[in-house]
Write a protein that holds these residues in place. Structure first.
Motif, PDB file in Angstrom:
ATOM      1  N   ASP A  78       0.873  -1.170   0.000  1.00  0.00           N
ATOM      2  CA  ASP A  78       0.000   0.000   0.000  1.00  0.00           C
ATOM      3  C   ASP A  78       0.906   1.215   0.000  1.00  0.00           C
ATOM      4  OD1 ASP A  78      -2.395   1.427   2.342  1.00  0.00           O
ATOM      5  OD2 ASP A  78      -2.035   1.782   0.198  1.00  0.00           O
ATOM      6  N   TYR A  79       1.196   1.688  -1.189  1.00  0.00           N
ATOM      7  CA  TYR A  79       2.163   2.756  -1.319  1.00  0.00           C
ATOM      8  C   TYR A  79       1.624   4.079  -0.812  1.00  0.00           C
ATOM      9  CZ  TYR A  79       4.522  -0.537  -4.410  1.00  0.00           C
ATOM     10  OH  TYR A  79       5.133  -1.641  -4.935  1.00  0.00           O
ATOM     11  N   PHE A  80       2.489   4.829  -0.167  1.00  0.00           N
ATOM     12  CA  PHE A  80       2.158   6.199   0.211  1.00  0.00           C
ATOM     13  C   PHE A  80       2.536   7.158  -0.907  1.00  0.00           C
ATOM     14  CE2 PHE A  80       1.330   9.685   2.982  1.00  0.00           C
ATOM     15  CZ  PHE A  80       2.233  10.662   2.627  1.00  0.00           C
ATOM     16  N   ALA A  81       3.707   6.946  -1.472  1.00  0.00           N
ATOM     17  CA  ALA A  81       4.208   7.854  -2.506  1.00  0.00           C
ATOM     18  C   ALA A  81       4.919   7.071  -3.591  1.00  0.00           C
ATOM     19  CB  ALA A  81       5.179   8.869  -1.899  1.00  0.00           C
ATOM     20  N   ILE A  82       4.774   7.534  -4.815  1.00  0.00           N
ATOM     21  CA  ILE A  82       5.540   7.021  -5.953  1.00  0.00           C
ATOM     22  C   ILE A  82       6.146   8.216  -6.668  1.00  0.00           C
ATOM     23  CG2 ILE A  82       5.451   5.813  -8.160  1.00  0.00           C
ATOM     24  CD1 ILE A  82       3.328   3.998  -7.055  1.00  0.00           C
ATOM     25  N   GLY A  83       7.392   8.079  -7.040  1.00  0.00           N
ATOM     26  CA  GLY A  83       8.059   9.206  -7.675  1.00  0.00           C
ATOM     27  C   GLY A  83       9.037   8.769  -8.742  1.00  0.00           C
ATOM     28  N   TRP A  84       9.747   9.775  -9.240  1.00  0.00           N
ATOM     29  CA  TRP A  84      10.734   9.543 -10.283  1.00  0.00           C
ATOM     30  C   TRP A  84      12.035  10.241  -9.922  1.00  0.00           C
ATOM     31  CZ3 TRP A  84       9.816   6.370 -14.419  1.00  0.00           C
ATOM     32  CH2 TRP A  84       8.475   6.030 -14.669  1.00  0.00           C
ATOM     33  N   PHE A  85      13.107   9.514 -10.028  1.00  0.00           N
ATOM     34  CA  PHE A  85      14.447  10.061  -9.944  1.00  0.00           C
ATOM     35  C   PHE A  85      15.144   9.803 -11.277  1.00  0.00           C
ATOM     36  CE2 PHE A  85      15.788  11.304  -5.570  1.00  0.00           C
ATOM     37  CZ  PHE A  85      14.543  11.216  -4.981  1.00  0.00           C
ATOM     38  N   ARG A  86      16.166  10.571 -11.553  1.00  0.00           N
ATOM     39  CA  ARG A  86      16.934  10.345 -12.770  1.00  0.00           C
ATOM     40  C   ARG A  86      18.406  10.575 -12.512  1.00  0.00           C
ATOM     41  NH1 ARG A  86      15.287  15.667 -16.503  1.00  0.00           N
ATOM     42  NH2 ARG A  86      16.405  17.219 -15.235  1.00  0.00           N
TER      43      ARG A  86
ATOM     44  N   CYS B 198      11.731   4.743 -11.348  1.00  0.00           N
ATOM     45  CA  CYS B 198      10.514   4.835 -10.540  1.00  0.00           C
ATOM     46  C   CYS B 198      10.854   4.395  -9.121  1.00  0.00           C
ATOM     47  CB  CYS B 198       9.438   3.935 -11.135  1.00  0.00           C
ATOM     48  SG  CYS B 198       7.875   3.966 -10.244  1.00  0.00           S
ATOM     49  N   VAL B 199      10.376   5.160  -8.148  1.00  0.00           N
ATOM     50  CA  VAL B 199      10.645   4.858  -6.741  1.00  0.00           C
ATOM     51  C   VAL B 199       9.327   4.891  -5.978  1.00  0.00           C
ATOM     52  CG1 VAL B 199      12.973   5.824  -6.845  1.00  0.00           C
ATOM     53  CG2 VAL B 199      11.070   7.281  -6.169  1.00  0.00           C
ATOM     54  N   ALA B 200       9.286   4.157  -4.879  1.00  0.00           N
ATOM     55  CA  ALA B 200       8.051   4.101  -4.098  1.00  0.00           C
ATOM     56  C   ALA B 200       8.359   3.773  -2.647  1.00  0.00           C
ATOM     57  CB  ALA B 200       7.097   3.055  -4.668  1.00  0.00           C
ATOM     58  N   ASP B 201       7.451   4.167  -1.793  1.00  0.00           N
ATOM     59  CA  ASP B 201       7.573   3.804  -0.389  1.00  0.00           C
ATOM     60  C   ASP B 201       6.193   3.727   0.235  1.00  0.00           C
ATOM     61  OD1 ASP B 201      10.188   3.694   1.522  1.00  0.00           O
ATOM     62  OD2 ASP B 201       8.369   4.169   2.655  1.00  0.00           O
ATOM     63  N   GLN B 202       6.091   2.885   1.267  1.00  0.00           N
ATOM     64  CA  GLN B 202       4.823   2.718   1.968  1.00  0.00           C
ATOM     65  C   GLN B 202       4.678   3.686   3.124  1.00  0.00           C
ATOM     66  OE1 GLN B 202       6.342  -1.390   2.127  1.00  0.00           O
ATOM     67  NE2 GLN B 202       4.197  -1.961   2.198  1.00  0.00           N
ATOM     68  N   SER B 203       5.777   4.228   3.586  1.00  0.00           N
ATOM     69  CA  SER B 203       5.729   5.104   4.751  1.00  0.00           C
ATOM     70  C   SER B 203       5.550   6.558   4.324  1.00  0.00           C
ATOM     71  CB  SER B 203       7.018   4.971   5.557  1.00  0.00           C
ATOM     72  OG  SER B 203       7.184   3.648   6.007  1.00  0.00           O
ATOM     73  N   PRO B 204       4.902   7.343   5.150  1.00  0.00           N
ATOM     74  CA  PRO B 204       4.759   8.770   4.843  1.00  0.00           C
ATOM     75  C   PRO B 204       6.122   9.445   4.723  1.00  0.00           C
ATOM     76  CG  PRO B 204       3.228   8.133   6.558  1.00  0.00           C
ATOM     77  CD  PRO B 204       4.138   6.968   6.354  1.00  0.00           C
ATOM     78  N   ILE B 205       6.244  10.295   3.725  1.00  0.00           N
ATOM     79  CA  ILE B 205       7.470  11.062   3.515  1.00  0.00           C
ATOM     80  C   ILE B 205       7.127  12.533   3.627  1.00  0.00           C
ATOM     81  CG2 ILE B 205       9.289  11.641   1.860  1.00  0.00           C
ATOM     82  CD1 ILE B 205       8.931   8.875   0.649  1.00  0.00           C
ATOM     83  N   PRO B 206       7.804  13.262   4.485  1.00  0.00           N
ATOM     84  CA  PRO B 206       7.539  14.707   4.575  1.00  0.00           C
ATOM     85  C   PRO B 206       7.737  15.376   3.221  1.00  0.00           C
ATOM     86  CG  PRO B 206       8.886  13.966   6.405  1.00  0.00           C
ATOM     87  CD  PRO B 206       8.804  12.816   5.446  1.00  0.00           C
ATOM     88  N   PRO B 207       6.875  16.295   2.872  1.00  0.00           N
ATOM     89  CA  PRO B 207       6.971  16.912   1.542  1.00  0.00           C
ATOM     90  C   PRO B 207       8.348  17.452   1.197  1.00  0.00           C
ATOM     91  CG  PRO B 207       4.897  17.504   2.558  1.00  0.00           C
ATOM     92  CD  PRO B 207       5.684  16.749   3.597  1.00  0.00           C
TER      93      PRO B 207
END
Length: 128
Positions: free
Chosen positions: A29-37, A95-104
């Motif tokens: 149950d992902y909290f955030a999904i993002g992109w790094f390069r 593509c990166v993802a984490d289940q834990s809340p990440i501060p903005p």
């Protein structure tokens, strides 16, 4: 097993567009999904992130106004629409993802180690 699979990279001329896709599988149950390069000879850079529950999005200054992140929750997909590409956008996109809340303030910071899950990356090459 959690798995992130990127697709959509390729070769494009400057000024062109690409859409990257990230397929998120597994029971997380992902909290955030993002992109790094990471471009040739450059440090890894966080460029965009979306909070899946409330839809908040974040962008690096280098892509703001040109890139758009979005999600399709029914398909467990996150997309990165990239417009007006320049040779400076040439990089491997992860593509990166984490289940834990990440501060903005930490969504795009550093080298991305705040995210537990990573895809293998997709190459984007922009020719001049």
């Amino acid at each position: 097993q959690v798995q992130l699979v990127e697709s959509g990279g390729g070769l494009v001329q400057a000024g062109g567009s690409l859409r990257l896709s990230c397929a998120a599988s597994g029971s997380a149950d992902y909290f955030a999904i993002g992109w790094f390069r990471q471009g040739p000879g450059k440090e890894r850079e966080g460029i965009s992130c979306i909070f899946l529950r409330d839809g908040r999005t974040y962008y690096a200054d280098s892509v703001k106004g040109r890139f758009t992140i979005s999600q399709d929750t029914a398909k467990n997909m996150v997309y990165l629409q990239m417009n007006n590409l320049t040779p400076e956008d040439t990089a491997v996109y992860y593509c990166v993802a984490d289940q834990s809340p990440i501060p903005p303030q930490y969504t795009l910071s550093g080298n991305g180690l705040q995210y537990n899950y990573w895809g293998r990356g997709t190459q984007v090459t922009v020719s001049s």
